[in-house]
Structures are given as structure tokens and as C-alpha cells.
Write a protein that holds these residues in place. Sequence first.
Motif, PDB file in Angstrom:
ATOM      1  N   UNK A 123      41.198  33.974  30.895  1.00  0.00           N
ATOM      2  CA  UNK A 123      42.262  33.535  31.792  1.00  0.00           C
ATOM      3  C   UNK A 123      42.246  34.291  33.109  1.00  0.00           C
ATOM      4  N   UNK A 124      41.676  35.509  33.089  1.00  0.00           N
ATOM      5  CA  UNK A 124      41.696  36.363  34.278  1.00  0.00           C
ATOM      6  C   UNK A 124      40.329  36.423  34.965  1.00  0.00           C
ATOM      7  N   UNK A 125      39.429  35.521  34.565  1.00  0.00           N
ATOM      8  CA  UNK A 125      38.068  35.563  35.102  1.00  0.00           C
ATOM      9  C   UNK A 125      38.056  35.320  36.608  1.00  0.00           C
ATOM     10  N   UNK A 126      38.929  34.479  37.078  1.00  0.00           N
ATOM     11  CA  UNK A 126      38.931  34.141  38.502  1.00  0.00           C
ATOM     12  C   UNK A 126      39.851  35.039  39.328  1.00  0.00           C
ATOM     13  N   UNK A 127      40.414  36.068  38.715  1.00  0.00           N
ATOM     14  CA  UNK A 127      41.215  37.052  39.458  1.00  0.00           C
ATOM     15  C   UNK A 127      40.869  38.456  38.958  1.00  0.00           C
ATOM     16  N   UNK A 128      39.570  38.739  38.921  1.00  0.00           N
ATOM     17  CA  UNK A 128      39.085  39.994  38.349  1.00  0.00           C
ATOM     18  C   UNK A 128      39.614  41.220  39.089  1.00  0.00           C
ATOM     19  N   UNK A 129      39.592  41.168  40.418  1.00  0.00           N
ATOM     20  CA  UNK A 129      40.047  42.325  41.189  1.00  0.00           C
ATOM     21  C   UNK A 129      41.520  42.615  40.926  1.00  0.00           C
ATOM     22  N   UNK A 130      42.310  41.568  40.907  1.00  0.00           N
ATOM     23  CA  UNK A 130      43.743  41.731  40.651  1.00  0.00           C
ATOM     24  C   UNK A 130      43.971  42.242  39.233  1.00  0.00           C
ATOM     25  N   UNK A 131      43.205  41.716  38.270  1.00  0.00           N
ATOM     26  CA  UNK A 131      43.331  42.159  36.883  1.00  0.00           C
ATOM     27  C   UNK A 131      42.913  43.622  36.748  1.00  0.00           C
ATOM     28  N   UNK A 183      49.477  38.849  38.785  1.00  0.00           N
ATOM     29  CA  UNK A 183      48.406  38.464  37.861  1.00  0.00           C
ATOM     30  C   UNK A 183      48.841  37.236  37.051  1.00  0.00           C
ATOM     31  N   UNK A 184      50.083  37.249  36.552  1.00  0.00           N
ATOM     32  CA  UNK A 184      50.606  36.125  35.771  1.00  0.00           C
ATOM     33  C   UNK A 184      50.589  34.847  36.595  1.00  0.00           C
ATOM     34  N   UNK A 185      51.127  34.935  37.813  1.00  0.00           N
ATOM     35  CA  UNK A 185      51.197  33.751  38.681  1.00  0.00           C
ATOM     36  C   UNK A 185      49.797  33.221  38.984  1.00  0.00           C
ATOM     37  N   UNK A 210      45.543  29.282  38.405  1.00  0.00           N
ATOM     38  CA  UNK A 210      44.124  28.950  38.230  1.00  0.00           C
ATOM     39  C   UNK A 210      43.907  28.036  37.030  1.00  0.00           C
ATOM     40  N   UNK A 211      44.637  28.311  35.933  1.00  0.00           N
ATOM     41  CA  UNK A 211      44.510  27.463  34.744  1.00  0.00           C
ATOM     42  C   UNK A 211      45.004  26.057  35.044  1.00  0.00           C
ATOM     43  N   UNK A 212      46.145  25.959  35.727  1.00  0.00           N
ATOM     44  CA  UNK A 212      46.678  24.635  36.057  1.00  0.00           C
ATOM     45  C   UNK A 212      45.711  23.875  36.964  1.00  0.00           C
TER      46      UNK A 212
END
Length: 572
Positions: free
Chosen positions: A4-12, A76-78, A83-85
Motif C-alpha cells: 500500500x505504501x509502495x508509491x509513497x516510499x519516502x513519506x513512509x 501517509x494514510x491520505x 493512490x489505492x483509489x
Amino acid sequence: MLGLFRRCKLLFTLNIFMGVAVAALTVAAATILELVLNAVIDADSERFGVMLRVALGYLVIMAAVSICAAIVEKQVVITAIRNLRTTVQQGILSRDNEHFGCLGTADYLSALTNDMKIVEENIVVPLLKSIQYALIFLMAAVALFFYSALIGAIMLGGLVLMYLLPSCVGGLIGKRQEAYSTECARYTSIVKDRLSGYGVLRACRLIERASCELATRSDAVASKKFAADRLLALSEGLAGVMGAVLQIATMLVTGVLVLRGEMLAGTLLAILQLSGAFVQPVAIIMQSLPMICAGAPVLSRLRVLGRPAPSGFSGNRVPRFEQEIIFDSVSFGYAAERPVLSGLSATLKKGESYVLVGESGCGKTTLVRLLAAERSDYAGAIRIDGCELHKLDVDRVLEMVSTVQQDAYLFDETLEYNISLGRSYSRERWARALTISGVDRFIARIGQGLSTQVGELGARLSGGQRQRIAVARAIIDEKPLLILDEGTNAVDARTACDIESALLKIDDLTLITITHDLRPELLRRYDTVLFMKHGRIEEIGSYDALIAKQGGFASFQSLRASNDNPTRDNAR
């Protein structure tokens, strides 16, 4: 789950870093408390003053880090849900007509709303909290073993029990959560259906019945959710009780060690503080795990929707339509046991006009839908200039075909948007489309012209106005092939004749019209009449030639004329 966090790695990664900082500060509180209490017990005012300043500085740093960590976690949640949506939306919209129709619109709406909320509340938020508290747990465990190996062993033993008890219900929670998601989709479906059919329900005085149906479905949703929440409450309760038992046991053992003189009072306070930092994270993680497991089936379903369905049209040849379209022994049925087309064959020449007539259900609409590449599972061949449809780039094929259907769909946007669909066109194209469709005849009378909001499904326009807009939308692109699937049925006979006459005058346009209007003056305008019966082209030719033949078409037209004029028949 971490995908779920693959496209926001830096933020994660930043969120993990902030979690480490919060965990370190949480454990540091135990050492500060220990030193403060020892200073008080030793009556060392100078050391107490130093520790007081350290404590105040710690509180400031802890507040700043905690606020920053909370903000990063929210972001991160948002981002993860957005991204999933987006992925699911792209997966749904990338489907061709054939695969899109496998699910109802309500299923897609439920996936993008209800299921997204489930994933956020049951997976993303619990997972991030679990990671945060896992870091606190690890640092607290190391600190406990540093202070006392016995206390550390006791805490680890309790941890095993805290894990085993709540995890027993995790699988069942997952099944109930999936049942809740399914019920939400059903509720969304029936709400959409009843609201769309409000006019019918009101006319038939069935509003109260519909209200009862919706209330029943709403109760079913609430029941499914409560069934899942009951088990979640049981899991949370078990985790909470085990945590309290573990903390009390730690306090008693530590108290005995202090009474024996094997441990300082300050160390007791530090261990009690660390036990809270050990137990609370475990309790929260144990509460989160069943929720994450429960949301897993929903996430799996969303991932399936997010994958583009393989199209039956996988060709890559660029289509060329300069000569003809050939239907060669085409057979098709929406259900295998009920064929709609049976070995149909026909040839359509470029630049000519064709009118399809026949009884309802004979396959007229199905035929043009196949030509528009809406279904790939037909037998036989459909060739455009000698190249079979399956071998062509279907997106390029769609660039050649415009369709006007009987029920014109209008977006809840401006009249301009409903014609252009957000694309830019020259003034000449606009003028041509508005004139041929007849939109220019009423546009000045509807408030703000092209900027007029048409309302949901075009509710602020008449049926004829909506149909004219659909015609304008189809011809503004100037595609070489235009299909009118009873596209002028919503307007009066004279207007329909005017629109079709204007279309028939367009140079190099191949026009295919499906109609139930069998007036000779209209059918004579077309180059060719295709008479369909039982899924086949039974007769083909000009109107006058088919009438002279006195075959199936002539009989069909005579019967329709008789049905349309019962008074004259009775007089005879």
C-alpha cells in the motif's frame, strides 16, 4: 500489506524515522523518572533541579516530535488511500465494455467508497500504529532486560498469552468483515436502483414499500457490521485484560525485589513506566492484527479491480476504412444457449447509408455493438478493409465509430461539456455539429446557452433536446462511421427526418441507422435497407427493390402499417 505504501516510499520512510524518535523518547521517560525519584529519595536538591530542567526540555521535545509524527502519519494514510483509489479507478475505467459489464455500477461505487473506508480504518491506520508501537515495544523490551532479566522474561511470557488469545478470533473476524463489505455493496446497489427509478415508484405509489426495502437492507448492513464489531470488541477486551494482568504481575515482582533491597525505588518507577511502554503497544498491536486480517479480503478484491482486465481485442494493427466492412457468418449470444445472431453475413460499403429494420429482438442493436467492438466473444469474422476486428488496435477502431443511442446519457455538466466532453474543437466544427443536430434551434432559449447546466441525466432538458445533444456529440468528431441506434426516436417525426436528412448529406460518411420508422419517404433516402429476422440478414436492397420483391420486408412493413392504423383496418 506494505505494498500500500509502495508509491509513497519516502513519506513512509519518514514515518518510520519519526516512529523511532517517538519510541526513543518514550523509553527515555523511564530513565528521567528514575533519576528524579532517586534525587528526591536522596534529598539531593541540586540533582533534582538539574533533572527538573531536563524533564521540562524533554516535554518540549516530546511534544514537537509527537505532533510532527502525527502529521506525517496522517499524510501517509491520505496518500496511501488516494493512490489505492486511483489504481482501482484506473483499473475499472481501463476495462472494455465486455469486462466492465461483469459487475454492476453499484459494485464499483461500493468499492470506491465503502471498501476504501474499510481499508483505511481496518488496514492502513492499524498497520501504521502497529509499526509505531512495535518500535516502542522493542526499545522497551531491551530496556527491561537491561534493568532485570527476570522482569524481561516475565513480560515476554505474558506477551505469548496476549498474542494467542485474541488471535484465535482473527480468522472469524475476517469472514465477518468480508460479509459486511458484501452487504454494503448490496445496499449501495439497491439504493442506486431505487433512486434511479424514483419516478416509477412515485407514479405507482410504491414509495412506502421502497422505503421499507431500504430500511431492511440498512438493518442488514448494521447487523453485519455489529457481528464483526462484536468479535473485534472481544479481541480488544482480551488484549486489555491480559495487559492489565501483566502490568500488575510486573509491579508485584518488582515490589518484592525492592523490599529485598535488590532494586532501588527509582528503578521500580522506571520498570513500571517501561512495563506500560511494553504492554500498551502489545495490546494495541493485538487489537490491530484482527482488524488487519479482517480487511485483507476487501483489499484483495480492490487489487483485483485495480488490475486491467485482459481485453479480447489484443490486436495492434492500425485500422483503415477506405472500402468496406464485411460480416462473415457472425454468430453471437449473450448466453450460450440463446443465440442472438446466427451466421449473419453482410457487406457495408464506405460512404453509403444503411437502415436496419426488423422485429424487436432480431439482433439489430447487437450487430452494431459488435461493430463498435463492445464484445469480442463472437464467432465468424468482422473485417474492416480485409482485416479482422480482433487483429486491429481496438482503440483506433473506436476513433472511427460514433454511436447515438435511444437513451442518450448526459453528464451533470454544462451543455458544452456534454457535446465536447472536455475536448477542444474549431468554431467551424461547433457550428456544423450544432446546425446538423438542431441544437442551434433551442440553445438561445435555455438560459446561458452552451454554459447551461443540464442537471443529472439531463433532467433540465426535454427528451428531444437531450437527443439532439447526443447527435451533436457524435458528429462533432467527424468520424467516418456513424451509428444511429434508434437515435432519433426521442424526437418528433419531422425533426427526426430533418436530422437524418442532414446526416445523409454528409460527404464520405457511412451511416448505419436502426429504426422502427418504416415510412417510405424516410427509407427511400437510404442507399440500402437491411431486413433482419431471427439473427440473420434475410433481405438486402433498396427500399423500392424490396417492396417489389414482395418478400419478408414487404410483409413486415405491411403488418407494421396495419398495426399503426387500426382504425383504417377496422373500416375495411
